[in-house]
Design an enzyme around this catalytic site. Structure first.
Site, short mmCIF file in Angstrom:
data_model
loop_
_atom_site.label_atom_id
_atom_site.label_comp_id
_atom_site.label_asym_id
_atom_site.label_seq_id
_atom_site.Cartn_x
_atom_site.Cartn_y
_atom_site.Cartn_z
N ASP A 124 0.81 -1.22 0.00
CA ASP A 124 0.00 0.00 0.00
C ASP A 124 0.85 1.28 0.00
O ASP A 124 0.70 2.14 0.88
CB ASP A 124 -0.92 0.01 1.23
CG ASP A 124 -1.69 -1.30 1.40
OD1 ASP A 124 -2.07 -1.90 0.38
OD2 ASP A 124 -1.91 -1.71 2.56
N GLU A 182 -11.43 -0.53 -3.40
CA GLU A 182 -10.62 0.07 -2.31
C GLU A 182 -9.46 0.83 -2.95
O GLU A 182 -9.36 0.96 -4.16
CB GLU A 182 -10.10 -1.02 -1.37
CG GLU A 182 -9.16 -2.00 -2.04
CD GLU A 182 -8.76 -3.18 -1.16
OE1 GLU A 182 -9.26 -3.33 -0.04
OE2 GLU A 182 -7.92 -3.98 -1.62
O1 FUB Z 1 -3.17 -3.74 3.32
C1 FUB Z 1 -4.44 -4.00 3.83
C2 FUB Z 1 -5.48 -3.70 2.83
O2 FUB Z 1 -5.26 -4.50 1.67
C3 FUB Z 1 -5.45 -2.29 2.31
O3 FUB Z 1 -6.01 -1.37 3.18
C4 FUB Z 1 -6.13 -2.49 1.03
O4 FUB Z 1 -6.06 -1.41 0.15
C5 FUB Z 1 -5.46 -3.73 0.50
O5 FUB Z 1 -4.21 -3.44 -0.05
#
Ligand code: FUB
Length: 343
Positions: A32, A243
């Site tokens: 991320d 996301e």
């Molecule tokens: O790293 C945890 C979660 O997985 C993140 O918040 C999302 O975007 C995905 O990468």
């Protein structure tokens, strides 16, 4: 164990040539990556710090058990990457209990702000903020999450007029679908609205107030339209928001980019205002090794860069490594799709 050195020298290293780009660091697992250039010419990456926890893999990301943040910095593309000491630990965040997921950062008036999602005592994701006088921390967390915040994956964009906005949200484990009434519903849907023919759940945007630590307005929907001007539908898993929101500006246009999650693409949409609406334009990155990827886009030393993550070093979704590669615009402002593997 709480932390592990990535197995660089292990059997996976021999496959390295298959990948378009190589992990930026192997001392720790990172994901991320939110990249920023603050003014000293260096590049700073605010990533998640993956650890090898006990939880079994599940659809809600229970296996992402991160407990702290460590910041990376680089003086030049391709140069040495410094892994800085712990910048913030969950034990020092009064309201948070677990799962320090994808963070972002901002800089204003001499202060650096670290924004991060974590679960509160009710198991609801909220977004917190912590401050420091140094871009690499240590950061001191505010005692409570941002009022009116929920879900995950904050991305803070400061426009050329100085106004800052936070984009956020994620479905499935990110709980956007459990916040549709304005109150977290622990018994809500596990995935999305479960209405495939209705507009998909929208990510959110809210302007930040002068303190940079609270919203100055109620979060609004970030509307993503198809080429006919209709909102993307819940069933459109190749294109709808899942996301990992990011915002950048290029040639006066606003580029809202995100992950499609269970179809594993990084995609983007373009608009004329930071609030949108945004029209879907295409893919930035084809699927990587591992279930998730999550990105940022930044201009540095005269080039545009995509930061993303895959599971090259470990072969496991829960233990990721961040990467960077150059991003290219076409003359019409569209972005050339990147294949994370070499042909
Ligand atoms: O790293 C945890 C979660 O997985 C993140 O918040 C999302 O975007 C995905 O990468």
């Amino acid at each position: 164990s709480a932390d592990q050195t990535a197995p660089q020298a292990g059997s996976r290293a021999k496959d390295a040539a298959r990948y378009l780009s190589q992990p930026l660091v192997s001392e720790i697992y990172t994901a991320d990556p939110s990249a920023h250039v603050w003014g000293d010419g260096k590049l700073y990456i605010y990533p998640s710090h993956d650890i090898d926890g006990d939880a079994k893999e599940d659809d809600l990301g229970g296996h992402f058990e991160m407990r702290d943040y460590r910041i990376l910095s680089m003086d030049s593309p391709g140069g040495k990457v410094t892994v800085h000491p712990t910048a913030l630990d969950v034990k020092d965040v009064p309201w948070a209990t677990q799962q320090m997921w994808a963070p972002d950062a901002a800089f204003k008036n001499g202060t650096y702000y670290l924004y991060f999602p974590a679960k509160d005592k009710q198991g609801a994701f909220r977004i917190g903020v912590a401050t420091s006088k140094s871009p690499v921390g240590p950061f001191k967390a505010n005692p409570a999450p941002i009022k009116g915040s929920f879900s995950i994956d904050p991305a803070v964009f400061t426009d050329t007029d100085g106004k800052s906005y936070m984009y956020f949200g994620g479905i499935w484990g990110g709980q956007l679908q459990r916040n549709v009434t304005g109150t977290y519903d622990p018994n809500g849907s596990k995935t999305d609205l479960e209405q495939p023919d209705k507009p998909a759940l929208a990510p959110k945007v809210a302007a930040l107030d002068g303190s940079m630590t609270e919203f100055s307005e109620k979060p609004r929907d970030v509307v993503i339209l198809d080429e006919a001007g209709k909102p993307l539908l819940g069933k459109d898993h190749d294109r709808r928001f899942f996301e990992a929101a990011w915002m950048h500006k290029y040639n006066g246009k606003y580029y809202f980019s995100y992950s499609t999650g269970n179809t594993h693409y990084l995609v983007y949409a373009i608009g004329d205002s930071p609030y949108g609406p945004f029209t879907y334009k295409g893919r930035i990155l084809e699927p990587v090794e591992g279930w998730t990827t999550h990105h940022s886009i930044v201009e540095w030393q005269g080039k545009w860069w995509l930061f993303y993550a895959d599971s090259q070093l470990s072969g496991q979704t829960r233990l990721r490594n961040v990467k960077m590669t150059e991003l290219t615009y076409n003359p019409d402002g569209t972005i050339q799709t990147i294949n994370p593997f070499r042909k």
